[in-house]
Design an enzyme around this catalytic site. Sequence first.
Site, PDB file in Angstrom:
ATOM      1  N   GLY A  44      53.197  -5.173   6.085  1.00  0.00           N
ATOM      2  CA  GLY A  44      54.585  -5.642   6.486  1.00  0.00           C
ATOM      3  C   GLY A  44      54.831  -7.091   5.586  1.00  0.00           C
TER       4      GLY A  44
ATOM      5  NE  ARG B 294      51.496  -9.719   9.962  1.00  0.00           N
ATOM      6  CZ  ARG B 294      51.939  -8.365   9.978  1.00  0.00           C
ATOM      7  NH1 ARG B 294      52.241  -7.866  11.249  1.00  0.00           N
ATOM      8  NH2 ARG B 294      52.062  -7.606   8.979  1.00  0.00           N
ATOM      9  CB  VAL B 295      56.178 -12.160  12.930  1.00  0.00           C
ATOM     10  CG1 VAL B 295      57.586 -11.094  12.958  1.00  0.00           C
ATOM     11  CG2 VAL B 295      56.217 -12.934  14.230  1.00  0.00           C
ATOM     12  N   GLY B 296      55.068  -9.120  11.559  1.00  0.00           N
ATOM     13  CA  GLY B 296      55.367  -8.545   9.987  1.00  0.00           C
ATOM     14  C   GLY B 296      56.735  -8.071  10.054  1.00  0.00           C
ATOM     15  CG  ASP B 297      57.551  -4.456   7.908  1.00  0.00           C
ATOM     16  OD1 ASP B 297      56.584  -4.619   8.609  1.00  0.00           O
ATOM     17  OD2 ASP B 297      58.289  -3.486   7.750  1.00  0.00           O
TER      18      ASP B 297
ATOM     19  CB  THR C 208      54.914   0.631  12.673  1.00  0.00           C
ATOM     20  OG1 THR C 208      54.095  -0.695  12.257  1.00  0.00           O
ATOM     21  CG2 THR C 208      56.292   0.474  12.954  1.00  0.00           C
TER      22      THR C 208
ATOM     23  CB  THR D 167      55.242   2.508   8.828  1.00  0.00           C
ATOM     24  OG1 THR D 167      53.955   2.339   8.733  1.00  0.00           O
ATOM     25  CG2 THR D 167      55.822   3.749   7.940  1.00  0.00           C
ATOM     26  N   GLY D 168      54.270   0.086   7.015  1.00  0.00           N
ATOM     27  CA  GLY D 168      53.335  -0.384   5.654  1.00  0.00           C
ATOM     28  C   GLY D 168      52.901  -1.610   5.758  1.00  0.00           C
TER      29      GLY D 168
HETATM   30  N1  ASP Z   1      54.484  -2.971   9.292  1.00  0.00           N
HETATM   31  C1  ASP Z   1      53.785  -3.074  10.073  1.00  0.00           C
HETATM   32  C2  ASP Z   1      53.425  -4.608  10.217  1.00  0.00           C
HETATM   33  O1  ASP Z   1      53.200  -5.455   9.272  1.00  0.00           O
HETATM   34  C3  ASP Z   1      52.423  -2.525  10.178  1.00  0.00           C
HETATM   35  C4  ASP Z   1      52.590  -0.795  10.264  1.00  0.00           C
HETATM   36  O2  ASP Z   1      53.469  -0.297   9.693  1.00  0.00           O
HETATM   37  O3  ASP Z   1      51.652  -0.184  10.691  1.00  0.00           O
HETATM   38  O4  ASP Z   1      53.292  -5.277  11.162  1.00  0.00           O
END
Ligand code: ASP
Length: 309
Positions: free
Chosen positions: A230, A204-207, A176, A227-228
């Site tokens: 999600g 799917r939706v992340g954080d 991200t 980032t991480g």
């Molecule tokens: N946090 C992001 C998600 O889960 C992925 C990422 O940080 O690379 O969509």
Amino acid sequence: MNNFSIAIHGGAGTLVKGMMTAELEAAYTLGLKLALEAGYSVLENGGTSINAVEKAVTILEDSHLFNAGKGAVFTADETHEMDAAIMDGKTLNAGAVSLITGIKNPISLAKDVMEKSEHVFLAGEGAMQFAKMNDYTIEDTSYFYDELRHKQWLEIKDTDSFQLDHSTKKDSKFGTVGAVACDTKGNIAAATSTGGMTNKKFGRVGDSPMIGAGNYANNKTCAISCTGSGEFFIRGVVAYDVACLMEHKDLSLEVAANEVIHKRILEIGGDGGLIAVDKNGNIAMPFNTEGMYRAFKTSNGKEEISIYK
Ligand code: ASP
């Protein structure tokens, strides 16, 4: 005049050290430097933190190296579904978009949601309608194509797996992007943009686009971009958790950010990192993965661009 500063990240899912070539490392470093300088120059010229974080993030989105905008990962349907959020710590105004396709700079669309609509969060078809209403060009899928991302997708397509943002995997070239900034008036802001995870399905939706999970800003405490993994960052309400620790436990930015990334998110099984700034321009950039593409620059002469620990 307040100390001003900016920090950016290009994701905590870096290539493991052994896979990084000198050439690639130079390309990532240059990508980070361009975004950092562009954001910093907005601040240096007296611009607002919200404009600085938007500027830095659009430059990262325009680079195919990072998983946002151009170079976004592929979904299970071989498309790109992107998420972004932006928040202004002075007013607590926020804008977010999710599941959007064909938009070159999702962060600008999120900012338009904040500034030109009555809403905070628009998703899918509705968000696309809003983009068209605001004269956004819809790019062809080929604009977003990146050979390596496509290869990563081919390896897991037709399976149920989706690739998490781990740095332990050999080929985890994810990430991200995000920026946080404090301007000359002591106002802070945060912006985050992502393609999410390779082979994701079911909408799917992340954080990243969720206010409080992957992105948050409040002048009282801090501005954060995460980032991480999600799913864990959503459950840990990570960005807001850092702000809460500062507000209610009176912890400093650095202590609060470390507590969340090195303790609280690990306890629930999440991995990743974040960048953070407070109203005095202090910066923290903790991560619990092998690396995190990251950089910061402050008006009192500190600057760093790094990838690994
Ligand atoms: N946090 C992001 C998600 O889960 C992925 C990422 O940080 O690379 O969509």
